[in-house]
Write a protein that holds these residues in place. Sequence first.
Motif, PDB file in Angstrom:
ATOM      1  N   LYS A  33       0.729  -1.136   0.128  1.00 30.06           N
ATOM      2  CA  LYS A  33       0.083  -0.070  -0.080  1.00 30.06           C
ATOM      3  C   LYS A  33       0.832   1.280   0.158  1.00 30.06           C
ATOM      4  CE  LYS A  33      -4.154  -1.931   2.294  1.00 30.06           C
ATOM      5  NZ  LYS A  33      -4.971  -2.014   3.416  1.00 30.06           N
ATOM      6  N   SER A  34       1.950   1.109   0.755  1.00 29.38           N
ATOM      7  CA  SER A  34       2.747   2.362   0.703  1.00 29.38           C
ATOM      8  C   SER A  34       3.395   2.702  -0.439  1.00 29.38           C
ATOM      9  CB  SER A  34       3.788   2.086   1.927  1.00 29.38           C
ATOM     10  OG  SER A  34       3.494   2.332   3.143  1.00 29.38           O
ATOM     11  N   LEU A  35       3.938   1.569  -0.992  1.00 31.68           N
ATOM     12  CA  LEU A  35       4.455   1.735  -2.293  1.00 31.68           C
ATOM     13  C   LEU A  35       3.761   2.293  -3.628  1.00 31.68           C
ATOM     14  CD1 LEU A  35       7.082  -1.399  -2.353  1.00 31.68           C
ATOM     15  CD2 LEU A  35       7.576   0.963  -2.186  1.00 31.68           C
ATOM     16  N   LEU A  36       2.405   1.763  -3.601  1.00 36.64           N
ATOM     17  CA  LEU A  36       1.558   2.018  -4.417  1.00 36.64           C
ATOM     18  C   LEU A  36       1.072   3.573  -4.202  1.00 36.64           C
ATOM     19  CD1 LEU A  36      -0.924  -1.071  -4.490  1.00 36.64           C
ATOM     20  CD2 LEU A  36       0.464  -0.168  -6.398  1.00 36.64           C
ATOM     21  N   LEU A  37       0.849   4.086  -3.175  1.00 34.72           N
ATOM     22  CA  LEU A  37       0.537   5.501  -2.610  1.00 34.72           C
ATOM     23  C   LEU A  37       1.774   6.255  -3.287  1.00 34.72           C
ATOM     24  CD1 LEU A  37      -0.892   5.131   0.670  1.00 34.72           C
ATOM     25  CD2 LEU A  37      -2.076   6.036  -1.308  1.00 34.72           C
ATOM     26  N   LEU A  38       2.887   5.756  -2.932  1.00 34.96           N
ATOM     27  CA  LEU A  38       4.305   6.674  -3.156  1.00 34.96           C
ATOM     28  C   LEU A  38       4.471   6.687  -4.844  1.00 34.96           C
ATOM     29  CD1 LEU A  38       6.539   8.199  -2.083  1.00 34.96           C
ATOM     30  CD2 LEU A  38       7.791   6.048  -2.174  1.00 34.96           C
ATOM     31  N   ALA A  39       4.075   5.776  -5.506  1.00 33.90           N
ATOM     32  CA  ALA A  39       4.189   5.517  -6.989  1.00 33.90           C
ATOM     33  C   ALA A  39       2.981   6.527  -7.480  1.00 33.90           C
ATOM     34  CB  ALA A  39       4.077   4.442  -7.459  1.00 33.90           C
TER      35      ALA A  39
ATOM     36  N   VAL B 274       8.566  11.998   0.248  1.00 32.80           N
ATOM     37  CA  VAL B 274       7.366  12.574   0.455  1.00 32.80           C
ATOM     38  C   VAL B 274       7.245  14.147   0.354  1.00 32.80           C
ATOM     39  CG1 VAL B 274       4.843  12.506   1.308  1.00 32.80           C
ATOM     40  CG2 VAL B 274       6.082  10.511   0.709  1.00 32.80           C
ATOM     41  N   GLY B 275       8.036  14.687   1.558  1.00 33.75           N
ATOM     42  CA  GLY B 275       7.950  16.031   1.836  1.00 33.75           C
ATOM     43  C   GLY B 275       8.548  16.836   0.457  1.00 33.75           C
ATOM     44  N   VAL B 276       9.626  16.194  -0.106  1.00 28.21           N
ATOM     45  CA  VAL B 276      10.040  16.818  -1.303  1.00 28.21           C
ATOM     46  C   VAL B 276       8.841  16.919  -2.527  1.00 28.21           C
ATOM     47  CG1 VAL B 276      11.522  16.687  -3.294  1.00 28.21           C
ATOM     48  CG2 VAL B 276      12.463  16.287  -1.055  1.00 28.21           C
ATOM     49  N   LEU B 277       8.349  15.717  -2.747  1.00 21.87           N
ATOM     50  CA  LEU B 277       7.039  15.902  -3.623  1.00 21.87           C
ATOM     51  C   LEU B 277       6.112  16.788  -3.193  1.00 21.87           C
ATOM     52  CD1 LEU B 277       6.786  12.042  -4.329  1.00 21.87           C
ATOM     53  CD2 LEU B 277       7.474  13.550  -5.879  1.00 21.87           C
ATOM     54  N   VAL B 278       5.409  16.923  -1.985  1.00 19.40           N
ATOM     55  CA  VAL B 278       4.594  17.969  -1.478  1.00 19.40           C
ATOM     56  C   VAL B 278       5.281  19.296  -1.651  1.00 19.40           C
ATOM     57  CG1 VAL B 278       3.533  18.831   0.402  1.00 19.40           C
ATOM     58  CG2 VAL B 278       3.418  16.326   0.293  1.00 19.40           C
ATOM     59  N   GLY B 279       6.458  19.544  -1.561  1.00 16.61           N
ATOM     60  CA  GLY B 279       7.016  20.929  -1.540  1.00 16.61           C
ATOM     61  C   GLY B 279       7.143  21.160  -3.036  1.00 16.61           C
TER      62      GLY B 279
ATOM     63  N   LEU C 196      -0.638  12.566   4.247  1.00 17.08           N
ATOM     64  CA  LEU C 196      -1.081  11.900   5.256  1.00 17.08           C
ATOM     65  C   LEU C 196      -1.327  10.275   5.173  1.00 17.08           C
ATOM     66  CD1 LEU C 196      -3.163  14.932   6.294  1.00 17.08           C
ATOM     67  CD2 LEU C 196      -0.822  14.239   7.499  1.00 17.08           C
ATOM     68  N   SER C 197      -1.990   9.948   4.285  1.00 15.89           N
ATOM     69  CA  SER C 197      -2.434   8.695   3.811  1.00 15.89           C
ATOM     70  C   SER C 197      -1.004   7.694   3.999  1.00 15.89           C
ATOM     71  CB  SER C 197      -3.086   8.479   2.579  1.00 15.89           C
ATOM     72  OG  SER C 197      -3.444   7.069   2.324  1.00 15.89           O
ATOM     73  N   ILE C 198       0.141   8.143   3.353  1.00 15.13           N
ATOM     74  CA  ILE C 198       1.304   7.412   3.345  1.00 15.13           C
ATOM     75  C   ILE C 198       1.797   7.250   4.825  1.00 15.13           C
ATOM     76  CG2 ILE C 198       3.755   7.344   2.709  1.00 15.13           C
ATOM     77  CD1 ILE C 198       2.878   8.734  -0.082  1.00 15.13           C
ATOM     78  N   SER C 199       1.725   8.461   5.425  1.00 13.79           N
ATOM     79  CA  SER C 199       2.097   8.468   6.970  1.00 13.79           C
ATOM     80  C   SER C 199       1.348   7.376   7.674  1.00 13.79           C
ATOM     81  CB  SER C 199       1.762   9.732   7.384  1.00 13.79           C
ATOM     82  OG  SER C 199       2.137   9.911   8.807  1.00 13.79           O
ATOM     83  N   ARG C 200      -0.021   7.387   7.479  1.00 14.69           N
ATOM     84  CA  ARG C 200      -0.995   6.532   8.155  1.00 14.69           C
ATOM     85  C   ARG C 200      -0.328   5.029   7.949  1.00 14.69           C
ATOM     86  NH1 ARG C 200      -4.742  10.649   7.036  1.00 14.69           N
ATOM     87  NH2 ARG C 200      -5.401   9.242   5.258  1.00 14.69           N
ATOM     88  N   GLN C 201      -0.210   4.588   6.527  1.00 17.55           N
ATOM     89  CA  GLN C 201       0.422   3.167   6.262  1.00 17.55           C
ATOM     90  C   GLN C 201       1.651   2.756   7.091  1.00 17.55           C
ATOM     91  OE1 GLN C 201      -1.335   1.049   4.801  1.00 17.55           O
ATOM     92  NE2 GLN C 201      -3.172   2.209   4.590  1.00 17.55           N
ATOM     93  N   ARG C 202       2.426   3.814   7.224  1.00 14.86           N
ATOM     94  CA  ARG C 202       3.657   3.615   7.775  1.00 14.86           C
ATOM     95  C   ARG C 202       3.598   3.089   9.092  1.00 14.86           C
ATOM     96  NH1 ARG C 202       6.530   2.053   3.771  1.00 14.86           N
ATOM     97  NH2 ARG C 202       8.334   2.053   5.074  1.00 14.86           N
ATOM     98  N   GLU C 203       2.416   3.902   9.742  1.00 12.35           N
ATOM     99  CA  GLU C 203       2.140   3.389  11.233  1.00 12.35           C
ATOM    100  C   GLU C 203       1.607   2.045  11.185  1.00 12.35           C
ATOM    101  OE1 GLU C 203       2.797   5.024  13.903  1.00 12.35           O
ATOM    102  OE2 GLU C 203       3.939   6.802  12.427  1.00 12.35           O
ATOM    103  N   TYR C 204       0.748   1.759  10.246  1.00 14.38           N
ATOM    104  CA  TYR C 204       0.285   0.189  10.363  1.00 14.38           C
ATOM    105  C   TYR C 204       1.604  -0.675  10.144  1.00 14.38           C
ATOM    106  CZ  TYR C 204      -4.517   1.538  10.154  1.00 14.38           C
ATOM    107  OH  TYR C 204      -5.888   1.898  10.612  1.00 14.38           O
ATOM    108  N   LEU C 205       2.419  -0.405   9.049  1.00 20.51           N
ATOM    109  CA  LEU C 205       3.486  -1.132   9.016  1.00 20.51           C
ATOM    110  C   LEU C 205       4.581  -1.296  10.073  1.00 20.51           C
ATOM    111  CD1 LEU C 205       5.291  -2.948   7.005  1.00 20.51           C
ATOM    112  CD2 LEU C 205       6.317  -0.728   6.183  1.00 20.51           C
ATOM    113  N   ALA C 206       4.695  -0.246  10.930  1.00 21.57           N
ATOM    114  CA  ALA C 206       5.455  -0.211  11.952  1.00 21.57           C
ATOM    115  C   ALA C 206       5.181  -0.924  13.217  1.00 21.57           C
ATOM    116  CB  ALA C 206       5.882   1.228  12.480  1.00 21.57           C
TER     117      ALA C 206
END
Length: 316
Positions: free
Chosen positions: A17-23, A167-172, A224-234
């Motif tokens: 999920k994280s990789l798909l969101l990032l892509a 992700v921060g670079v992309l948002v910026g 934020l969606s990627i951030s939430r997926q990383r919490e589940y993964l952790a």
Amino acid sequence: MTEPVSFYDRIESNRRKSLLLLAGFILFVVAFGYIVGYAWLGDPVGAIFGLVLALVAGTVSGLATYYAGDRVVLAASRARRITHEDNPQLFNVVEEMSIAAGLPMPKVYIIEDEAPNAFATGRDPEHASIAVTSGLLRKLNRDELQGVIAHEMAHVGNLDIRYAMLVGVLVGTVVLISDFFLRSLWFGGGRTRRGGGNQLQLVMILIAIALAILAPIFARLLQLSISRQREYLADATAVKLTRNPKGLADALEKISRDPKPLKVANRATAHLYIANPLRKREKRRSLALFSTHPPIEDRIRILRAMEAGGVPQSTG
């Protein structure tokens, strides 16, 4: 389903999920930059050149954050570095989890605050730090503390700081492109204003205006969606390290019920913590899309299911 299958499945599911969101995020930024570049220059080759310049500018900003961001966060959080003699139990738990994860021993910090919480920072495992609040140390037992530290070591091992940087670079970059395009239109820039536009460019301009207004919001939601997926993964990785989902679930329950506010937290650092330190301001479900963390109740429910030997689907 046995417990080992459940947490490995959970890890792989969240990683996908994280990789798909990032892509999807990267494709969105590229498409957005190209549309804005074409609208501005009326030239496909020039549009690519403009996109590259925007990405370079965003990358320079991101690298500065990547190499110095952890020191800034620790200073802003008033974190104090400790040694084994200062708190043997905490130090021993961090050592145990670093060995279990096969990672170098991170630097250990304490934040003098009664609210129970913790975070990890650092650009890679060789430059990692873990900070916990004094309230966390006082209110959790050893198994619960181990679950929290395992979660933070999971962030280190999963290279979440690199995800956050990218992700921060992309948002910026999205914000940079949007701001540049809207300002240029306002001040009369671009080939259209100089009489060099065509019908395709005019269509691109209309699309670009709409995207320039909406894209920063969409980019933030994706972040934020990627951030939430990383919490589940952790969480899932922490169970892999401790083989004890109950410890982390109990810790999250105690953290969620604690009424103390985390005074040093702010919107710039909230995403780092194991539980959203600003959650009391974001209780309504309507604000869930704008939260840095998945609902803590969902995380606890998934961990309890792992404890029982199965994994339900998350709502994040």
